[in-house]
Motif scaffolding. Structure first.
Motif, PDB file in Angstrom:
ATOM      1  N   ARG A  25      -7.210   9.397 -13.693  1.00  0.00           N
ATOM      2  CA  ARG A  25      -7.559   8.065 -14.211  1.00  0.00           C
ATOM      3  C   ARG A  25      -7.410   7.061 -13.075  1.00  0.00           C
ATOM      4  O   ARG A  25      -6.294   6.692 -12.703  1.00  0.00           O
ATOM      5  CB  ARG A  25      -6.659   7.673 -15.377  1.00  0.00           C
ATOM      6  CG  ARG A  25      -6.807   8.568 -16.608  1.00  0.00           C
ATOM      7  CD  ARG A  25      -6.008   8.014 -17.781  1.00  0.00           C
ATOM      8  NE  ARG A  25      -6.124   8.859 -18.950  1.00  0.00           N
ATOM      9  CZ  ARG A  25      -5.106   9.509 -19.510  1.00  0.00           C
ATOM     10  NH1 ARG A  25      -3.892   9.403 -19.002  1.00  0.00           N
ATOM     11  NH2 ARG A  25      -5.291  10.256 -20.588  1.00  0.00           N
ATOM     12  N   LEU A  26      -8.535   6.606 -12.548  1.00  0.00           N
ATOM     13  CA  LEU A  26      -8.528   5.700 -11.396  1.00  0.00           C
ATOM     14  C   LEU A  26      -9.284   4.413 -11.689  1.00  0.00           C
ATOM     15  O   LEU A  26      -9.599   3.656 -10.765  1.00  0.00           O
ATOM     16  CB  LEU A  26      -9.166   6.399 -10.178  1.00  0.00           C
ATOM     17  CG  LEU A  26      -8.557   7.732  -9.760  1.00  0.00           C
ATOM     18  CD1 LEU A  26      -9.325   8.311  -8.578  1.00  0.00           C
ATOM     19  CD2 LEU A  26      -7.084   7.577  -9.392  1.00  0.00           C
ATOM     20  N   TYR A  27      -9.586   4.119 -12.936  1.00  0.00           N
ATOM     21  CA  TYR A  27     -10.481   3.004 -13.247  1.00  0.00           C
ATOM     22  C   TYR A  27      -9.863   1.638 -12.926  1.00  0.00           C
ATOM     23  O   TYR A  27      -8.659   1.501 -12.698  1.00  0.00           O
ATOM     24  CB  TYR A  27     -10.933   3.057 -14.702  1.00  0.00           C
ATOM     25  CG  TYR A  27      -9.850   3.129 -15.759  1.00  0.00           C
ATOM     26  CD1 TYR A  27      -9.350   1.973 -16.338  1.00  0.00           C
ATOM     27  CD2 TYR A  27      -9.367   4.359 -16.199  1.00  0.00           C
ATOM     28  CE1 TYR A  27      -8.388   2.039 -17.326  1.00  0.00           C
ATOM     29  CE2 TYR A  27      -8.410   4.433 -17.194  1.00  0.00           C
ATOM     30  CZ  TYR A  27      -7.921   3.267 -17.756  1.00  0.00           C
ATOM     31  OH  TYR A  27      -6.959   3.336 -18.728  1.00  0.00           O
ATOM     32  N   ASN A  45      -5.242  -1.345 -10.495  1.00  0.00           N
ATOM     33  CA  ASN A  45      -4.643  -1.802  -9.243  1.00  0.00           C
ATOM     34  C   ASN A  45      -5.738  -2.457  -8.409  1.00  0.00           C
ATOM     35  O   ASN A  45      -6.806  -2.803  -8.932  1.00  0.00           O
ATOM     36  CB  ASN A  45      -4.001  -0.631  -8.500  1.00  0.00           C
ATOM     37  CG  ASN A  45      -2.609  -0.307  -9.002  1.00  0.00           C
ATOM     38  OD1 ASN A  45      -1.666  -1.050  -8.773  1.00  0.00           O
ATOM     39  ND2 ASN A  45      -2.470   0.811  -9.715  1.00  0.00           N
ATOM     40  N   ASN A  46      -5.483  -2.630  -7.136  1.00  0.00           N
ATOM     41  CA  ASN A  46      -6.482  -3.221  -6.234  1.00  0.00           C
ATOM     42  C   ASN A  46      -6.781  -2.277  -5.077  1.00  0.00           C
ATOM     43  O   ASN A  46      -7.020  -2.727  -3.952  1.00  0.00           O
ATOM     44  CB  ASN A  46      -5.980  -4.566  -5.702  1.00  0.00           C
ATOM     45  CG  ASN A  46      -5.828  -5.600  -6.792  1.00  0.00           C
ATOM     46  OD1 ASN A  46      -6.709  -5.751  -7.631  1.00  0.00           O
ATOM     47  ND2 ASN A  46      -4.698  -6.298  -6.814  1.00  0.00           N
ATOM     48  N   PHE A  47      -6.758  -0.989  -5.344  1.00  0.00           N
ATOM     49  CA  PHE A  47      -7.105  -0.036  -4.299  1.00  0.00           C
ATOM     50  C   PHE A  47      -8.555  -0.250  -3.872  1.00  0.00           C
ATOM     51  O   PHE A  47      -9.419  -0.586  -4.691  1.00  0.00           O
ATOM     52  CB  PHE A  47      -6.920   1.404  -4.791  1.00  0.00           C
ATOM     53  CG  PHE A  47      -5.481   1.800  -4.979  1.00  0.00           C
ATOM     54  CD1 PHE A  47      -4.612   1.838  -3.897  1.00  0.00           C
ATOM     55  CD2 PHE A  47      -4.991   2.136  -6.230  1.00  0.00           C
ATOM     56  CE1 PHE A  47      -3.280   2.205  -4.060  1.00  0.00           C
ATOM     57  CE2 PHE A  47      -3.671   2.497  -6.408  1.00  0.00           C
ATOM     58  CZ  PHE A  47      -2.812   2.532  -5.323  1.00  0.00           C
ATOM     59  N   SER A  48      -8.823  -0.045  -2.603  1.00  0.00           N
ATOM     60  CA  SER A  48     -10.171  -0.271  -2.080  1.00  0.00           C
ATOM     61  C   SER A  48     -10.521   0.842  -1.093  1.00  0.00           C
ATOM     62  O   SER A  48      -9.751   1.778  -0.880  1.00  0.00           O
ATOM     63  CB  SER A  48     -10.248  -1.643  -1.398  1.00  0.00           C
ATOM     64  OG  SER A  48      -9.292  -1.743  -0.364  1.00  0.00           O
ATOM     65  N   GLY A  49     -11.686   0.680  -0.490  1.00  0.00           N
ATOM     66  CA  GLY A  49     -12.122   1.704   0.451  1.00  0.00           C
ATOM     67  C   GLY A  49     -12.734   2.891  -0.256  1.00  0.00           C
ATOM     68  O   GLY A  49     -12.635   3.056  -1.476  1.00  0.00           O
ATOM     69  N   SER A 106       0.836  -1.200   0.000  1.00  0.00           N
ATOM     70  CA  SER A 106       0.000   0.000   0.000  1.00  0.00           C
ATOM     71  C   SER A 106       0.869   1.247   0.000  1.00  0.00           C
ATOM     72  O   SER A 106       2.075   1.190   0.260  1.00  0.00           O
ATOM     73  CB  SER A 106      -0.921  -0.001   1.224  1.00  0.00           C
ATOM     74  OG  SER A 106      -0.148  -0.061   2.414  1.00  0.00           O
ATOM     75  N   LEU A 107       0.248   2.359  -0.298  1.00  0.00           N
ATOM     76  CA  LEU A 107       0.957   3.644  -0.265  1.00  0.00           C
ATOM     77  C   LEU A 107       0.909   4.196   1.150  1.00  0.00           C
ATOM     78  O   LEU A 107      -0.088   4.024   1.864  1.00  0.00           O
ATOM     79  CB  LEU A 107       0.302   4.631  -1.234  1.00  0.00           C
ATOM     80  CG  LEU A 107       0.291   4.222  -2.717  1.00  0.00           C
ATOM     81  CD1 LEU A 107      -0.409   5.291  -3.543  1.00  0.00           C
ATOM     82  CD2 LEU A 107       1.703   4.003  -3.222  1.00  0.00           C
ATOM     83  N   LEU A 129      -1.175  -2.814  -6.314  1.00  0.00           N
ATOM     84  CA  LEU A 129      -1.191  -2.044  -5.081  1.00  0.00           C
ATOM     85  C   LEU A 129      -2.553  -2.164  -4.401  1.00  0.00           C
ATOM     86  O   LEU A 129      -3.583  -2.249  -5.064  1.00  0.00           O
ATOM     87  CB  LEU A 129      -0.872  -0.585  -5.381  1.00  0.00           C
ATOM     88  CG  LEU A 129       0.515  -0.339  -6.005  1.00  0.00           C
ATOM     89  CD1 LEU A 129       0.668   1.106  -6.450  1.00  0.00           C
ATOM     90  CD2 LEU A 129       1.620  -0.718  -5.023  1.00  0.00           C
ATOM     91  N   THR A 130      -2.530  -2.171  -3.091  1.00  0.00           N
ATOM     92  CA  THR A 130      -3.759  -2.376  -2.318  1.00  0.00           C
ATOM     93  C   THR A 130      -3.939  -1.242  -1.313  1.00  0.00           C
ATOM     94  O   THR A 130      -3.164  -0.290  -1.273  1.00  0.00           O
ATOM     95  CB  THR A 130      -3.698  -3.722  -1.585  1.00  0.00           C
ATOM     96  OG1 THR A 130      -2.500  -3.774  -0.781  1.00  0.00           O
ATOM     97  CG2 THR A 130      -3.667  -4.884  -2.565  1.00  0.00           C
ATOM     98  N   GLY A 131      -4.972  -1.394  -0.483  1.00  0.00           N
ATOM     99  CA  GLY A 131      -5.249  -0.383   0.534  1.00  0.00           C
ATOM    100  C   GLY A 131      -6.017   0.794  -0.039  1.00  0.00           C
ATOM    101  O   GLY A 131      -6.429   0.800  -1.195  1.00  0.00           O
ATOM    102  N   VAL A 132      -6.176   1.795   0.788  1.00  0.00           N
ATOM    103  CA  VAL A 132      -6.920   2.976   0.349  1.00  0.00           C
ATOM    104  C   VAL A 132      -6.001   3.910  -0.427  1.00  0.00           C
ATOM    105  O   VAL A 132      -4.783   3.858  -0.291  1.00  0.00           O
ATOM    106  CB  VAL A 132      -7.529   3.731   1.555  1.00  0.00           C
ATOM    107  CG1 VAL A 132      -8.490   2.854   2.314  1.00  0.00           C
ATOM    108  CG2 VAL A 132      -6.417   4.234   2.480  1.00  0.00           C
ATOM    109  N   LEU A 133      -6.623   4.707  -1.268  1.00  0.00           N
ATOM    110  CA  LEU A 133      -5.892   5.776  -1.929  1.00  0.00           C
ATOM    111  C   LEU A 133      -5.765   6.900  -0.894  1.00  0.00           C
ATOM    112  O   LEU A 133      -6.781   7.485  -0.499  1.00  0.00           O
ATOM    113  CB  LEU A 133      -6.661   6.241  -3.158  1.00  0.00           C
ATOM    114  CG  LEU A 133      -5.865   6.813  -4.329  1.00  0.00           C
ATOM    115  CD1 LEU A 133      -4.768   5.867  -4.773  1.00  0.00           C
ATOM    116  CD2 LEU A 133      -6.798   7.121  -5.483  1.00  0.00           C
TER     117      LEU A 133
END
Length: 1011
Positions: free
Chosen positions: A337-339, A317-321, A273-274, A295-299
């Motif tokens: 661009r976040l798609y 990616n696999n960003f969530s939240g 994650s970032l 990448l995971t976790g929240v942006l």
């Protein structure tokens, strides 16, 4: 998207965005200068005979702009084109020959220009190795060889250029690793090595070059992880390492480089994650590009503090939240661009609140949030976005409610894509205010009520997608004002009325007009003849009537679908003008007459459907009619002749003078014969009354076999005859006495296995409806009991002597391997079979378990798709698989099946894509190398477009005799892998259509067969 082209040279320090720029910095000239500098100095060059001699022996082989014509004794060398000298010592200090179209190799004598400070040869065509003599240039500060064809390794003795500040080696064909000696260049501030073939990772020792300000290694297959030592680059402003095969996490030390402006690590295998404080740690960030990772976790919301940010690209990616970035602080943001992430909303009132914060982003032009699992209502505040805002795409989410009328305030929009979602209500009339709109996609929603006339105000519109909604009323004639419209899709709605002639008078309508699956009525307007350039027309499944004569003037048609209407009359002679037609479907109408002869002569025709009309006469056997899988004439009871497989009656002899045979003689002749036949039938039935005949699928054309016959054919189901085994069945080789002693494959169901009975029924039902050269031929089925009284069920198939594709790819028993042509032929065969099942059958059939072990090869290596145990007939109540049941095989089953989605033809396309990639790479999707986010799909995707040769199975590649042929082969390999990747994307609607796959594979085959 996401790949931009920004030129970099020593005069322009713009950020490098692309991982594949199209500019080069090349050095290809034999400078012919100072070969004997050590002994004579620059004075040597003042002798014209020596200068002429050096030019004569120059290694420049092509000088299209004659830039070297001044390099002769008529001019002092300091006045030569591209040469600059020092004012005092008159020594050469600059060689600037960029973008001169020069070809050849770089002379090692350049190393004698001991006062040289700047050598720039970018954007030429120099080849060969970089001379190690460059290491003598201790005064050199700028070396620019970008965008040439240099090969070999980076010379280790470049470390001798200890004053070097800027080094451009990108856009060449360099191999090997980054030499350790590079760490000795203590003044190096800019290192650009992108778009080569370097390996060995980003070495930790580079962290010792603490003067580094710009580093770009993008587009190299480096591999490895990002070293923590790069955190020593405290002056770093730009970092680009996209498409480098990097894995692991991004070191925390990188996020401490507070001067960082541009940061790109796109298309790698990075995980983790970032940091939540990224926005505070990198306050100068302007360009952030991390798409195409895992990448995971929240942006992190702290990105709001990057007040200078103008480019944000985090898709795939696999960003969530929840998306909680406060964009109101990012006043310079231009592109978002976040798609293809998972910003999983929960339907809370503020799920889409981030839209409210965009109103202060006065420079915003692009917002793409496709497939982000967003849930909620689109806020009215969407209308507050910038006048510069031009691209809005929110498709593949779960947005519901009405589309706010404030959308009409976005007067700068050129693209508006909102499908699929769950928008309902009417399409707001304010949409007519979007005068710049070129693309409008409202498809796959629940919009109702009539299509607003205001859409006719969109004079620049060229693509309009309104399909799969609940739209009612008439098609507005105002669409005739959209004079640039080239695609119109309103299929699958509830539209009524007649086809407005105004849309048929649009000369711009050249790609496709789809009005199918509505309730349109009336005849086809004569104005349709004006669509001279239209490629595709679909009017199927309406209530249209009259004749189809006028369509014959649409001479550019490639696809024509008219099925499911009430058209009458004959196939008009005017259709003979449609010589480019590939697909013609006029089934389920009231057409009559004979099949026109011109249909036989169309070389372009790939599929013809004349089913369920009232045609009469003889079915031809040439042209498209020579291939039983390429046409259908079902439900025309007055047809005769044709291919034997059609099982149509023979055509009666014609003749005006044919004598009538006296009826009483017929009775005398036939009656005794009929009596004898009846007696034979009675005796035969009596003899077999106590036997237990097997049941076929209900079709009389199948043989009837008993358990005893199958037991005998397989030598008691001997293990010696066992040729395959699965979860529900075992397959044995055998010989049936009733099959002309030909080998058969007997599939015996394990009825004690859960689902085996359903599998048997599904397979029988599928085989009852299909027949195709690329499908395994079924001989019969058997449903009986064994000698112990237990239920017994089996299917008998034609034996395939060359085994399965799985065997050829992975079995050590097969010493020879499939060559490239065989592999493409097999893939074409399988795709053709799928196209038949999905698009050419009366009922669409989904195979459900496409994989190499179910693709069998006959004597001629022609592929046959088998095992329909998981098949589903769409649109019927038969063998509907439970959504909770197992569907397909791990690795080949599409991801949507794993979350309970129903089986669809798109699922088969995914399985085909994985099958194709396995056939071409030789790697199973379950191979041990595919872990930590790497899959067969991604493995192939990362090789496109230039490194495909590295992932192809070595046994598939045949070296060609010429460079041109080898290039063609590489292009064909790339095109094939691209098909597999396009078929196996996660999103079902984005997968390539199987009919397109067939055409593309055939095109590739044609190229390969001509090499």
């Amino acid at each position: 998207m996401g790949k931009e082209e920004i030129i970099i040279n020593e005069r322009i320090d713009l950020p490098f965005i692309s991982t594949n720029p199209h500019f080069s910095l090349f050095l290809h000239h034999d400078l012919t200068i100072a070969e004997k500098r050590r002994s004579t100095g620059d004075a040597y060059l003042k002798k014209p005979e020596f200068a002429l001699d050096r030019i004569h022996t120059s290694k420049i082989t092509h000088d299209p702009y004659n830039v070297l014509t001044s390099w002769n004794h008529s001019f002092h060398f300091c006045d030569w084109s591209g040469i600059s000298c020092g004012k005092r010592h008159r020594r050469v200090t600059v060689v600037e020959l960029s973008s001169k179209g020069l070809e050849g190799s770089l002379s090692p004598h350049v190393g004698n220009l001991s006062f040289l400070r700047n050598l720039s040869l970018w954007n030429n065509s120099f080849q060969g190795t970089i001379p190690h003599e460059l290491g003598r240039l201790s005064r050199l500060r700028h070396l620019n060889l970008y965008d040439n064809k240099f090969s070999g390794v980076i010379p280790t003795n470049l470390s001798g250029c200890f004053n070097l500040e800027k080094l451009w080696l990108g856009g060449n064909k360099l191999v090997g690793s980054i030499p350790k000696e590079m760490s000795l260049l203590s003044k190096l501030a800019r290192l650009v090595i992108e778009d080569n073939k370097l390996t060995g990772g980003i070495p930790p020792f580079l962290g010792n070059v603490t003067s580094m300000e710009v580093f770009s290694a993008a587009g190299n297959p480096l591999g490895g992880s990002i070293p923590d030592t790069l955190g020593h680059w405290k002056s770093l402003k730009q970092f680009y390492s996209g498409e480098c095969n990097l894995y692991g996490t991004i070191p925390h030390s990188i996020f401490n480089l507070s001067l960082l402006v541009n940061f790109s690590l796109a298309v790698n295998h990075l995980t983790g994650s970032l940091p939540s404080e990224i926005g505070n740690q990198l306050p100068n960030l302007e360009f952030l590009q991390l798409w195409g990772n895992e990448l995971t976790g929240v942006l992190p919301p702290s990105l709001s503090n990057c007040s200078k940010l103008w480019f944000l690209e985090m898709y795939d990616n696999n960003f969530s939240g929840k998306l909680t970035i406060d964009f109101s602080k990012l006043r310079d943001i231009n592109i978002i661009r976040l798609y293809n992430n998972n910003f999983h909303g929960r339907g809370e009132a503020d799920d889409m609140r981030f839209v409210d914060s965009l109103k202060n982003c006065t420079r915003l032009e692009v917002l793409i949030l496709v497939n982000c699992n967003l849930i909620g209502v689109l806020p009215i505040s969407i209308g507050n976005l910038s006048d510069q805002f031009s691209f809005l795409s929110l498709g593949d989410n779960h947005l519901f409610g009405s589309l706010p009328s404030s959308i009409g305030s976005l007067v700068g929009l050129t693209i508006l894509a909102l499908g699929p979602n769950r928008f309902n209500g009417k399409i707001p009339t304010t949409i007519g205010k979007l005068q710049k709109l070129q693309y409008l996609g409202l498809n796959n929603n629940q919009f109702s009520e009539p299509i607003p006339d205001a859409i006719g105000n969109l004079s620049l519109l060229n693509k309009l997608y309104l399909y799969s909604n609940k739209l009612e009323g008439h098609i507005p004639s105002s669409l005739g004002n959209c004079t640039k419209l080239n695609e119109l899709y309103v299929t699958d709605n509830r539209l009524t009325g007649k086809i407005p002639k105004q849309i048929l008078q649009l000369p711009s309508l050249t790609i496709f007009l789809d009005l199918s699956h509505n309730s349109l009525y009336g005849s086809i307007p004569l104005e349709i003849k004006d669509l001279k350039m239209l490629s595709g027309l679909d009017l199927s499944y309406n209530n249209l009537s009259g004749t189809i004569t006028s369509i014959g003037e649409c001479i550019s048609l490639v696809e024509l679908y008219l099925s499911g209407n009430i058209f009458e009359g004959i196939i008009p002679p005017s259709f003979s003008s449609l010589r480019g037609l590939k697909v013609l479907d006029i089934s389920q109408n009231k057409l009559s007459g004979k099949i026109p002869q011109f249909l036989e002569n169309w070389n372009s025709l790939e599929f013809l459907n004349l089913s369920f009309n009232d045609f009469e006469g003889e079915v031809p056997v040439v042209g498209v009619f020579a291939n039983g899988s390429a046409f259908s004439v079902l439900g025309n009871n007055r047809l005769c002749g044709g291919l034997v497989t059609l099982e149509l009656p023979k055509c009666k002899e014609t003749g005006s003078k044919k004598k009538r045979f006296p009826f009483f003689i017929l009775v005398i002749v036939i009656a005794p014969t009929l009596l004898i036949v009846l007696c034979c039938v009675y005796l035969l039935c009596k003899k077999k009354r106590n036997s237990q005949p097997s049941q076929s699928s209900g079709n009389e054309r199948f043989l009837k076999v008993s358990y005893n016959q199958l037991l005998k054919a397989t030598d008691g189901f001997s293990t010696a005859n066992l040729i395959g085994e699965g979860g529900h069945s075992s397959v044995y080789k055998g010989i049936l006495d009733s099959n002309d002693d030909k080998s058969v494959a007997v599939k015996v169901l394990h009825l004690q296995s859960r689902g085996a009975h359903k599998s048997f029924i599904a397979e029988c039902e599928a085989w009852r409806n299909i027949r195709h050269r690329n499908l395994l031929k079924i001989i019969t089925s058997c449903s009986s009991t064994d000698f112990q009284g237990n239920d017994f069920k089996a299917l008998v198939y034609e034996f395939m002597p060359n085994g399965s594709v799985h065997d050829w790819l992975h079995s050590s028993a097969y010493t020879s391997k499939l060559n490239l042509l065989q592999r493409i032929n097999i893939l074409r065969d399988v795709a053709t079979a799928l196209d038949y099942l999905h698009n050419r059958c009366q009922t669409t059939i989904v195979h459900g378990d496409l994989k190499p072990s179910n693709i069998l090869l006959d004597d001629d290596m022609v592929a046959h798709v088998g095992d329909f145990g998981l098949a589903r007939l769409l649109g019927t109540d038969l063998n509907q698989n439970s959504s909770s049941g197992v569907k397909g095989t791990i690795g080949y089953a599409p991801p949507e099946y794993g979350i309970g989605s129903e089986m669809t033809s798109c699922g088969d396309v995914y399985s085909f894509g994985i099958l194709l990639l396995e056939v071409m790479t030789g790697k199973k999707p379950t191979d041990g190398m595919f872990n930590d986010g790497l899959s067969l799909h991604k493995f192939a995707y990362m090789a496109l477009p230039d490194q495909v040769i590295d992932v192809i199975d070595n046994d598939a590649i045949v070296l060609q005799s010429t460079e041109a042929n080898a290039k063609k082969v590489e292009e064909c390999l790339a095109a094939t892998i691209k098909i597999g990747v396009s078929c196996s994307v996660d999103s079902p609607p984005q997968r390539m259509k199987i009919e397109i796959v067939v055409n593309e594979l055939q095109r590739i085959l044609d190229v390969l067969q001509n090499i």
